[in-house]
Motif scaffolding. Structure first.
Motif, PDB file in Angstrom:
ATOM      1  N   LYS A 146       0.915  -1.159  -0.225  1.00 35.54           N
ATOM      2  CA  LYS A 146       0.012  -0.201  -0.056  1.00 35.54           C
ATOM      3  C   LYS A 146       1.144   1.221  -0.025  1.00 35.54           C
ATOM      4  CE  LYS A 146      -1.866  -2.159   3.542  1.00 35.54           C
ATOM      5  NZ  LYS A 146      -2.489  -2.027   4.583  1.00 35.54           N
ATOM      6  N   ILE A 147       0.808   2.249  -1.063  1.00 34.11           N
ATOM      7  CA  ILE A 147       1.620   3.292  -1.199  1.00 34.11           C
ATOM      8  C   ILE A 147       0.673   4.309  -1.277  1.00 34.11           C
ATOM      9  CG2 ILE A 147       3.197   4.406  -2.758  1.00 34.11           C
ATOM     10  CD1 ILE A 147       3.313   1.210  -3.654  1.00 34.11           C
ATOM     11  N   ALA A 148       1.048   5.448  -0.165  1.00 35.55           N
ATOM     12  CA  ALA A 148       0.465   6.775  -0.040  1.00 35.55           C
ATOM     13  C   ALA A 148       1.231   7.607  -0.945  1.00 35.55           C
ATOM     14  CB  ALA A 148       0.289   7.109   1.294  1.00 35.55           C
ATOM     15  N   ALA A 158      -4.044   8.174   5.347  1.00 35.37           N
ATOM     16  CA  ALA A 158      -3.500   7.419   4.166  1.00 35.37           C
ATOM     17  C   ALA A 158      -2.167   6.967   4.929  1.00 35.37           C
ATOM     18  CB  ALA A 158      -3.347   8.368   3.095  1.00 35.37           C
ATOM     19  N   ALA A 213      -0.848   3.072   5.104  1.00 35.77           N
ATOM     20  CA  ALA A 213       0.148   2.630   4.119  1.00 35.77           C
ATOM     21  C   ALA A 213       1.349   1.841   4.586  1.00 35.77           C
ATOM     22  CB  ALA A 213       0.742   3.864   3.483  1.00 35.77           C
TER      23      ALA A 213
END
Ligand code: ATP
Ligand code: MG
Length: 260
Positions: free
Chosen positions: A2-4, A133, A137
């Motif tokens: 998961k990348i913000a 977020a 992340a």
């Protein structure tokens, strides 16, 4: 993973980077893109129009609607959690709610195993949405525009990331800084690149994305850059980031196998 994609400075290519990176990742992986900005630019940029009564990220975050019910396919191949201006009222509504930093993390839990990667497009602020977020992340990508004042505010963002690492999400990594809208041979771009290298000793700095009118054109067309423009110079920096993400993920998987 998961990348913000975050930077409280506006117009630095956060949304464009989500579309372009997602466009590269989707060639070999399944990928969810989350529009976490009330401006809804990611939603529009992926060619989706939110219609009256359609459920959006707002409903997922504030009313606990199931994220699964809200997902929409897009013609880029990315699955989208769409947003519109209604998300603007989420921050004041959620301000006094207990555990309000972990709302996104919680709503993603039931769906995250369906995707290899999840990209979160943050709004241009360091408010509750961006903190959610960062709390959800595994890593953060920081686009920085090669412009005057580009580095102003970067210290505040890095401080916010550090507090999130300390108090909310100790596993959060900084994937790197992505210089964007770089103009070849201009003093401005060279200055920004030199200052970034001087200041960010321990943070990876990716190859800069060149400035090109093809990017705004591709946004308007609702397409990732690699399908809109056949120009490898524009796609290459995003391809490099995608490779890094896949490498980090496979190293993580190897480590957890060893632990077991
Ligand atoms: N490499 C590039 N070259 C030229 N223009 C670009 C490039 N990348 C993005 N743009 C354009 O810059 C503008 C801002 O980009 P974008 O909307 O992605 O930024 P943002 O950080 O998401 O903005 P906001 O903070 O408002 O959400 C858009 O018009 C986009 O098409
Ligand atoms: Mg944006």
């Amino acid at each position: 993973m998961k990348i913000a994609v975050a930077n409280q400075k506006g117009g630095v290519a956060k949304t464009t980077s989500v579309i372009c990176l997602g466009g590269v990742l989707i060639k070999s992986c399944s990928c969810l893109a989350i529009d976490f900005d009330p401006q809804g630019n990611l939603t529009t940029g992926l060619g989706v129009e939110v219609t009256e009564g359609q459920l959006t990220t707002y409903n997922v975050i504030t009313e606990r609607s199931s994220a699964k019910e809200v997902l929409v396919p897009t013609r880029s191949g990315l699955t989208l959690l769409p947003s519109d201006i209604s998300l603007a009222s989420a921050e004041p509504e959620l301000m006094s709610k207990i555990g309000n930093f972990f709302l996104l993390k919680e709503v993603l839990e039931p769906i995250e195993s369906q995707f290899d990667h999840i990209l979160i497009d943050c709004p241009p602020s360091l408010g509750l949405l961006t903190v959610n977020a960062l709390a959800a992340a595994d890593a953060v990508l920081i686009p920085v525009q090669c412009q005057f004042f580009a580095l102003k505010g970067l210290a505040a963002l890095l401080e916010t990331i550090q507090s999130v690492q300390k108090r909310l999400n100790p596993d959060l990594k900084i994937l790197g800084v992505l210089p964007t809208m770089a103009e070849r041979n201009t003093i401005m771009t060279q200055d920004v690149l030199t200052s970034l290298k001087g200041r960010l000793k321990d943070i990876p700095i990716f190859d800069p994305v060149p400035k090109s009118v093809k990017f705004p054109e591709s946004n308007v067309a609702g397409e990732p850059i690699h399908t809109y423009a056949d120009d490898s110079k524009l796609v290459k920096p995003y391809q490099t980031i995608a490779n890094t993400i896949m490498e980090v993920q496979s190293n993580g998987a190897k480590k957890s196998k060893v632990k077991r």
